[in-house]
Write an enzyme that holds these catalytic residues in place. Structure first.
Site, PDB file in Angstrom:
ATOM      1  N   ASP A 146     -10.558  13.444  19.268  1.00 51.46           N
ATOM      2  CA  ASP A 146     -11.397  14.369  20.044  1.00 51.46           C
ATOM      3  C   ASP A 146     -11.528  15.744  19.389  1.00 51.46           C
ATOM      4  O   ASP A 146     -10.649  16.187  18.660  1.00 51.46           O
ATOM      5  CB  ASP A 146     -10.812  14.505  21.459  1.00 51.46           C
ATOM      6  CG  ASP A 146     -11.829  15.075  22.430  1.00 51.46           C
ATOM      7  OD1 ASP A 146     -13.046  14.896  22.190  1.00 51.46           O
ATOM      8  OD2 ASP A 146     -11.422  15.709  23.421  1.00 51.46           O
ATOM      9  N   ASN A 156     -19.349   7.577  26.893  1.00 54.57           N
ATOM     10  CA  ASN A 156     -20.056   8.365  25.884  1.00 54.57           C
ATOM     11  C   ASN A 156     -21.562   8.059  25.818  1.00 54.57           C
ATOM     12  O   ASN A 156     -22.326   8.821  25.213  1.00 54.57           O
ATOM     13  CB  ASN A 156     -19.415   8.196  24.492  1.00 54.57           C
ATOM     14  CG  ASN A 156     -18.080   8.899  24.336  1.00 54.57           C
ATOM     15  OD1 ASN A 156     -17.203   8.463  23.595  1.00 54.57           O
ATOM     16  ND2 ASN A 156     -17.888  10.019  25.030  1.00 54.57           N
TER      17      ASN A 156
HETATM   18  C1  IPE Z   1     -12.686  10.638  24.504  1.00 51.06           C
HETATM   19  O1  IPE Z   1     -13.264  11.860  24.262  1.00 51.06           O
HETATM   20  C2  IPE Z   1     -13.496   9.555  23.835  1.00 51.06           C
HETATM   21  C3  IPE Z   1     -13.415   9.525  22.394  1.00 51.06           C
HETATM   22  C4  IPE Z   1     -12.703  10.298  21.632  1.00 51.06           C
HETATM   23  C5  IPE Z   1     -14.202   8.493  21.774  1.00 51.06           C
HETATM   24  P1  IPE Z   1     -14.350  12.506  25.239  1.00 51.06           P
HETATM   25  O2  IPE Z   1     -14.761  13.779  24.621  1.00 51.06           O
HETATM   26  O3  IPE Z   1     -15.421  11.525  25.532  1.00 51.06           O
HETATM   27  O4  IPE Z   1     -13.491  12.729  26.564  1.00 51.06           O
HETATM   28  P2  IPE Z   1     -13.684  13.807  27.714  1.00 51.06           P
HETATM   29  O5  IPE Z   1     -15.126  13.723  28.158  1.00 51.06           O
HETATM   30  O6  IPE Z   1     -13.360  15.133  27.144  1.00 51.06           O
HETATM   31  O7  IPE Z   1     -12.717  13.405  28.775  1.00 51.06           O
HETATM   32  C1  IPE Z   2     -14.885  12.993  19.846  1.00 53.56           C
HETATM   33  O1  IPE Z   2     -15.381  14.268  19.688  1.00 53.56           O
HETATM   34  C2  IPE Z   2     -15.815  11.929  19.340  1.00 53.56           C
HETATM   35  C3  IPE Z   2     -16.493  11.169  20.402  1.00 53.56           C
HETATM   36  C4  IPE Z   2     -16.268  11.281  21.672  1.00 53.56           C
HETATM   37  C5  IPE Z   2     -17.487  10.220  19.974  1.00 53.56           C
HETATM   38  P1  IPE Z   2     -16.347  14.910  20.760  1.00 53.56           P
HETATM   39  O2  IPE Z   2     -17.744  14.559  20.437  1.00 53.56           O
HETATM   40  O3  IPE Z   2     -15.914  14.551  22.136  1.00 53.56           O
HETATM   41  O4  IPE Z   2     -16.100  16.446  20.491  1.00 53.56           O
HETATM   42  P2  IPE Z   2     -15.882  17.558  21.588  1.00 53.56           P
HETATM   43  O5  IPE Z   2     -14.744  17.106  22.449  1.00 53.56           O
HETATM   44  O6  IPE Z   2     -17.155  17.687  22.341  1.00 53.56           O
HETATM   45  O7  IPE Z   2     -15.530  18.771  20.806  1.00 53.56           O
HETATM   46 MG    MG Z   3     -14.614  15.326  23.444  1.00 53.33          MG
END
Ligand code: IPE
Ligand code: IPE
Ligand code: MG
Length: 250
Positions: A30, A78
Site C-alpha cells: 500500500d 479496488n
Molecule cells: C489494500 O489497499 C489493497 C491492496 C494493496 C491491493 P487499499 O488502498 O485498497 O486499502 P484501503 O482502501 O486503504 O483500505
Molecule cells: C496500493 O497502493 C496498490 C493498490 C491498491 C492497487 P494504493 O493505490 O492504494 O496507494 P494509496 O494507498 O492510495 O497511496
Molecule cells: Mg491504498
C-alpha cells in the site's frame, strides 16, 4: 544463500536468526498513490515503481529462507477506482507477467494466484494461467499474488462450495472442520501467514486473508510501498523474531 544478500550490509543481517524465519509472509502493498502524489506524479507512476519493489522483496525473502510471499495487488474493492486506474493496473499486471517470467524461472520462483477469476478480463486470466503453468515445477519461493482478492469473497466462495458438496452427498456436515474449510479456500495447500507487513501507514486489514491471519503477527510502517527496501523487510523479520507467539496458550 546469504552470499546473495550482497547489497545488504552485514550489520543489517548479522543478528537475524536464520532458524526462526517466518515461513509465509503476507504483504499489503500500500501507499503507491500517495508516494507518487508526494512527488507531483500521477498515481500510476507509484504503481509502476511498486511493481519493481515487489521483485526486490521476493529476492531478499528467498535469500533468507522465506517459503511463501502472498502479495495483495488488487482487491475486490479496488474496482471502485476510476476505470483509467483500474485499466492501468490490469495492463501493468499483464506486462509484469510477460516480462518477469524468465527472471522467475531463473530464480526458481513459483507463481500462484488467489482471488476470484470472475470479473477479470480473459486476456489477463490467460497470462495468469500461463505464468502458473511455466513456473509450477520451480522449487524455490512461492510468489502468491492476490488479484481480485477479498477475504469475505474467499470465505463465501468456500462456504458455497462446501454447501454444494453437502447437497450432492459428497460431504457430511458433521465432518466439516477447520481443515476441511481451509481446503476450500484459495490458499489451499499453503501454510497460514506467520507475518503480515503493511506499509503506507494505515493500521487495517482491508479485507486481506481474513481467515488465514487469525494468529499472524502484524508489522506496519509509514514507509510507502515504492520506498520499501530489503532493509525494511529485514527490519520486519527482526521484529517478528522478537514476538512471543502464544496462540491463545500460556
Ligand atoms: C489494500 O489497499 C489493497 C491492496 C494493496 C491491493 P487499499 O488502498 O485498497 O486499502 P484501503 O482502501 O486503504 O483500505
Ligand atoms: C496500493 O497502493 C496498490 C493498490 C491498491 C492497487 P494504493 O493505490 O492504494 O496507494 P494509496 O494507498 O492510495 O497511496
Ligand atoms: Mg491504498
Amino acid at each position: 544463500m546469504l552470499r546473495d544478500l550482497f547489497s545488504i550490509g552485514n550489520d543489517k543481517i548479522s543478528d537475524i536468526d536464520l532458524g526462526k524465519i517466518p515461513e509465509h509472509v503476507a504483504i499489503i502493498m500500500d501507499g503507491n498513490g500517495r508516494w507518487a502524489k508526494a512527488r507531483g506524479k500521477a498515481r500510476t507512476f507509484g504503481h509502476q515503481v511498486g511493481a519493481e519493489t515487489l521483485k526486490t522483496i521476493v529476492k531478499v525473502a528467498s535469500c533468507v529462507g522465506v517459503k511463501v510471499i502472498t502479495a495483495y495487488a488488487f482487491s475486490t474493492e479496488n474496482w471502485k477506482r476510476p476505470s483509467s486506474e483500474v485499466d492501468f493496473l490490469m495492463d501493468l499486471l499483464g506486462r509484469y507477467l510477460t516480462n518477469e517470467i524468465e527472471e522467475f524461472n531463473k530464480n526458481g520462483v513459483q507463481l500462484r494466484f488467489i482471488g476470484s477469476r470472475k470479473g477479470l478480463p480473459t486476456w489477463i486470466l490467460r497470462k495468469m494461467d500461463y505464468a502458473v503453468a511455466v513456473t509450477e515445477r520451480n522449487t524455490g519461493i512461492i510468489l502468491n499474488l492476490a488479484i481480485n482478492y477479498g477475504g469475505r469473497n474467499e470465505i463465501l466462495h468456500a462456504a458455497k462450495t462446501i454447501a454444494a458438496e453437502v447437497a450432492a452427498g459428497q460431504l457430511n456436515v458433521d465432518n466439516i472442520d477447520t481443515n476441511i474449510f481451509e481446503e476450500h479456500l484459495y490458499t489451499k495447500g499453503l501454510p497460514v501467514p506467520d507475518l503480515l507487513i503493511r506499509p503506507g501507514g494505515d493500521m487495517r486489514i482491508s479485507n486481506f486473508l481474513l481467515w488465514q491471519i487469525a494468529y499472524t503477527e502484524i508489522w506496519t510502517t509509514d514507509i510507502y510501498w515504492p520506498d520499501f527496501t530489503q532493509e525494511h523487510f529485514i527490519e520486519a523479520i527482526k521484529a517478528y523474531q522478537c514476538r512471543e507467539r502464544r496462540f491463545g496458550g500460556l
